[in-house]
Scaffold this active site. Structure first.
Site, mmCIF file in Angstrom:
data_model
loop_
_atom_site.group_PDB
_atom_site.id
_atom_site.type_symbol
_atom_site.label_atom_id
_atom_site.label_comp_id
_atom_site.label_asym_id
_atom_site.label_seq_id
_atom_site.Cartn_x
_atom_site.Cartn_y
_atom_site.Cartn_z
ATOM 1 N N LEU A 74 62.769 -38.293 9.337
ATOM 2 C CA LEU A 74 62.824 -38.616 7.898
ATOM 3 C C LEU A 74 61.511 -39.191 7.376
ATOM 4 O O LEU A 74 61.484 -40.235 6.720
ATOM 5 C CB LEU A 74 63.980 -39.581 7.591
ATOM 6 C CG LEU A 74 65.393 -39.064 7.851
ATOM 7 C CD1 LEU A 74 66.419 -40.074 7.362
ATOM 8 C CD2 LEU A 74 65.648 -37.714 7.194
ATOM 9 N N CYS A 131 72.401 -40.184 9.406
ATOM 10 C CA CYS A 131 71.480 -41.261 9.806
ATOM 11 C C CYS A 131 72.156 -42.242 10.734
ATOM 12 O O CYS A 131 73.346 -42.515 10.591
ATOM 13 C CB CYS A 131 71.023 -42.031 8.578
ATOM 14 S SG CYS A 131 70.106 -41.013 7.488
ATOM 15 N N ILE A 194 76.312 -27.628 6.863
ATOM 16 C CA ILE A 194 76.196 -28.694 7.842
ATOM 17 C C ILE A 194 74.744 -29.164 7.948
ATOM 18 O O ILE A 194 73.828 -28.448 7.528
ATOM 19 C CB ILE A 194 76.667 -28.220 9.245
ATOM 20 C CG1 ILE A 194 75.880 -26.992 9.698
ATOM 21 C CG2 ILE A 194 78.146 -27.970 9.264
ATOM 22 C CD1 ILE A 194 76.186 -26.529 11.125
ATOM 23 N N GLY A 247 73.328 -23.650 6.631
ATOM 24 C CA GLY A 247 73.184 -23.389 8.057
ATOM 25 C C GLY A 247 72.784 -21.957 8.340
ATOM 26 O O GLY A 247 73.598 -21.048 8.261
HETATM 27 C C1 LIG Z 1 62.143 -29.757 9.220
HETATM 28 C C2 LIG Z 1 63.509 -30.159 8.730
HETATM 29 C C3 LIG Z 1 63.670 -31.331 7.990
HETATM 30 C C4 LIG Z 1 64.936 -31.707 7.533
HETATM 31 N N1 LIG Z 1 65.067 -32.853 6.795
HETATM 32 C C5 LIG Z 1 66.296 -33.199 6.307
HETATM 33 C C6 LIG Z 1 66.445 -34.333 5.467
HETATM 34 O O1 LIG Z 1 65.481 -35.007 5.101
HETATM 35 N N2 LIG Z 1 67.710 -34.650 5.058
HETATM 36 C C7 LIG Z 1 68.813 -33.906 5.391
HETATM 37 O O2 LIG Z 1 69.934 -34.238 4.959
HETATM 38 N N3 LIG Z 1 68.683 -32.792 6.148
HETATM 39 C C8 LIG Z 1 67.466 -32.428 6.612
HETATM 40 N N4 LIG Z 1 67.337 -31.284 7.359
HETATM 41 C C9 LIG Z 1 68.528 -30.438 7.602
HETATM 42 C C10 LIG Z 1 68.608 -29.293 6.574
HETATM 43 O O3 LIG Z 1 68.739 -29.777 5.262
HETATM 44 C C11 LIG Z 1 69.782 -28.355 6.883
HETATM 45 O O4 LIG Z 1 70.991 -29.076 6.790
HETATM 46 C C12 LIG Z 1 69.693 -27.725 8.268
HETATM 47 O O5 LIG Z 1 68.360 -27.415 8.591
HETATM 48 C C13 LIG Z 1 70.564 -26.477 8.402
HETATM 49 O O6 LIG Z 1 70.154 -25.482 7.489
HETATM 50 P P1 LIG Z 1 69.161 -24.253 7.919
HETATM 51 O O7 LIG Z 1 69.733 -23.677 9.184
HETATM 52 O O8 LIG Z 1 69.175 -23.322 6.751
HETATM 53 O O9 LIG Z 1 67.837 -24.879 8.162
HETATM 54 C C14 LIG Z 1 66.081 -30.899 7.832
HETATM 55 C C15 LIG Z 1 65.902 -29.720 8.576
HETATM 56 C C16 LIG Z 1 64.644 -29.332 9.023
HETATM 57 C C17 LIG Z 1 64.501 -28.046 9.786
#
Ligand SMILES: Cc1cc2nc3c(=O)[nH]c(=O)nc-3n(C[C@H](O)[C@H](O)[C@H](O)COP(=O)(O)O)c2cc1C
Length: 332
Positions: A74, A131, A194, A247
């Site tokens: 974060l 968190c 998720i 996701g």
């Molecule tokens: C580099 C990175 C940073 C992320 N930072 C956050 C964040 O600050 N807060 C949060 O709730 N989720 C965070 N996530 C999770 C994403 O919002 C998302 O839930 C997760 O990556 C699944 O979606 P995706 O498969 O499309 O990436 C982060 C994911 C990645 C890859």
């Protein structure tokens, strides 16, 4: 035929269902070089914490065959800099901004929510429940329905009426439906799901974990079936609560899959890292996919996978277009 892509997330009405996922699209300016961020259904910010955070040491990203592991920790500017610099920029672009918030205690979440309450340009507040709760042996808030509900209640109490509060859930729990119900009871207007799944990779040359943080969050195509399962189960239990499906979405059909499972909107994360225009392309592809299937309103597609077999509209062969019902389907 034009498709009505409008959707609602609690009191917020969005022109289309495609948004960024928290932490995967910078703070908005980065995307602004590629397209007008107001074209998104909404822009979701990285999780904003009370203080600025430097994040974890590098390496923070490791590619795996079907997804990415990250341990960014974060990293972010903290609420003061966000309010001074980033939120006004998003507001100037007329983006609908969903502010993701995070903290180590219920008080920290409440503090960030309270600071946002008087700020212009906040369309919704999304609580990152993944968190660690420092007061609860470092277990994440999402791990227990009572802890998740407590943080939702505190954020709801500090957020203006009319601004939806979204609880973002983790699939790394035994009973995601139980956590979802607790969050809805505590005042969450919608659920995002998720977050990343806890994972790890080891370098077979150096024999060392590939992330400096050792374990990290897995995202990308590998987690899509888990996201579809969670959205389906929670929509079945709470059909009135809007869900933002997240996701592994890379294409319009991936987005449609989450919509059919029960999502009213879809957030795109990792795909932005490879392709900064992913969201606008996915929106175009979703529009085309709905049109090809004869669906003129996105809202009609939400949760269709829950309908019993035989009650559905015509089956689609993606190579041919709309197919006539089979004899067996006609007889059902
Ligand atoms: C580099 C990175 C940073 C992320 N930072 C956050 C964040 O600050 N807060 C949060 O709730 N989720 C965070 N996530 C999770 C994403 O919002 C998302 O839930 C997760 O990556 C699944 O979606 P995706 O498969 O499309 O990436 C982060 C994911 C990645 C890859």
């Amino acid at each position: 035929m034009s498709v009505d892509l409008r959707t609602r997330i609690g009191a917020a009405s969005l022109p289309n269902p495609i948004m960024t996922a928290a932490g995967c699209a910078g703070i908005g300016r980065e995307l602004g070089r590629f397209f007008d961020v107001a074209k998104l259904g909404a822009f979701v910010t990285p999780s904003i914490t009370p203080e600025a955070r430097a994040g974890r040491p590098a390496p923070r990203l490791a590619e795996t065959p079907s997804g990415v592991l990250n341990s960014t920790g974060l990293q972010g500017p903290g609420i003061d800099a966000f309010l001074a610099r980033d939120l006004p920029w998003l507001d100037e672009q007329q983006a609908r901004t969903i502010v993701s918030i995070a903290g180590n205690s219920v008080e920290e979440y409440a503090e960030v929510a309270g600071r946002l309450a008087t700020a212009p340009g906040v369309t919704a507040v999304e609580i990152n429940t993944a968190c660690p709760n420092v007061e609860d042996r470092g277990l994440m808030f999402a791990a227990h329905p009572t802890a998740a509900a407590e943080v939702v209640r505190a954020v709801r109490a500090h957020t203006r009426r009319g601004v939806p509060v979204l609880a973002k859930l983790s699939a790394d729990v035994t009973d995601v439906v139980g956590v979802a119900m607790a969050c809805a009871d505590a005042g969450a207007d919608a659920l995002s799901m998720i977050n990343t799944l806890h994972g790890m990779a080891v370098d077979t040359s150096t024999f060392r974990p590939r992330l400096a943080g050792i374990t990290g969050g897995l995202s990308g195509p590998a987690i899509r079936p888990v996201a579809v399962r969670c959205v389906y189960q929670v929509h079945a239990a709470l059909p009135e609560v809007p869900i933002i499906g997240i996701g592994g979405v890379r294409t319009g059909l991936d987005a449609l899959e989450l919509v059919l499972a029960g999502a009213s909107a879809v957030a795109v994360g990792t795909a932005n890292i490879h392709d900064p225009s992913a969201c606008v392309r996915i929106l175009r592809e979703l529009d085309a996919a709905l049109r090809e299937r004869g669906i003129s309103h996105l809202a009609d597609a939400v949760g269709l996978a829950h309908k019993p077999a035989g009650t559905l509209m015509r089956r689609i062969d993606p190579n041919v277009g709309v197919a006539e019902p089979t004899e067996q389907e006609t007889l059902q």
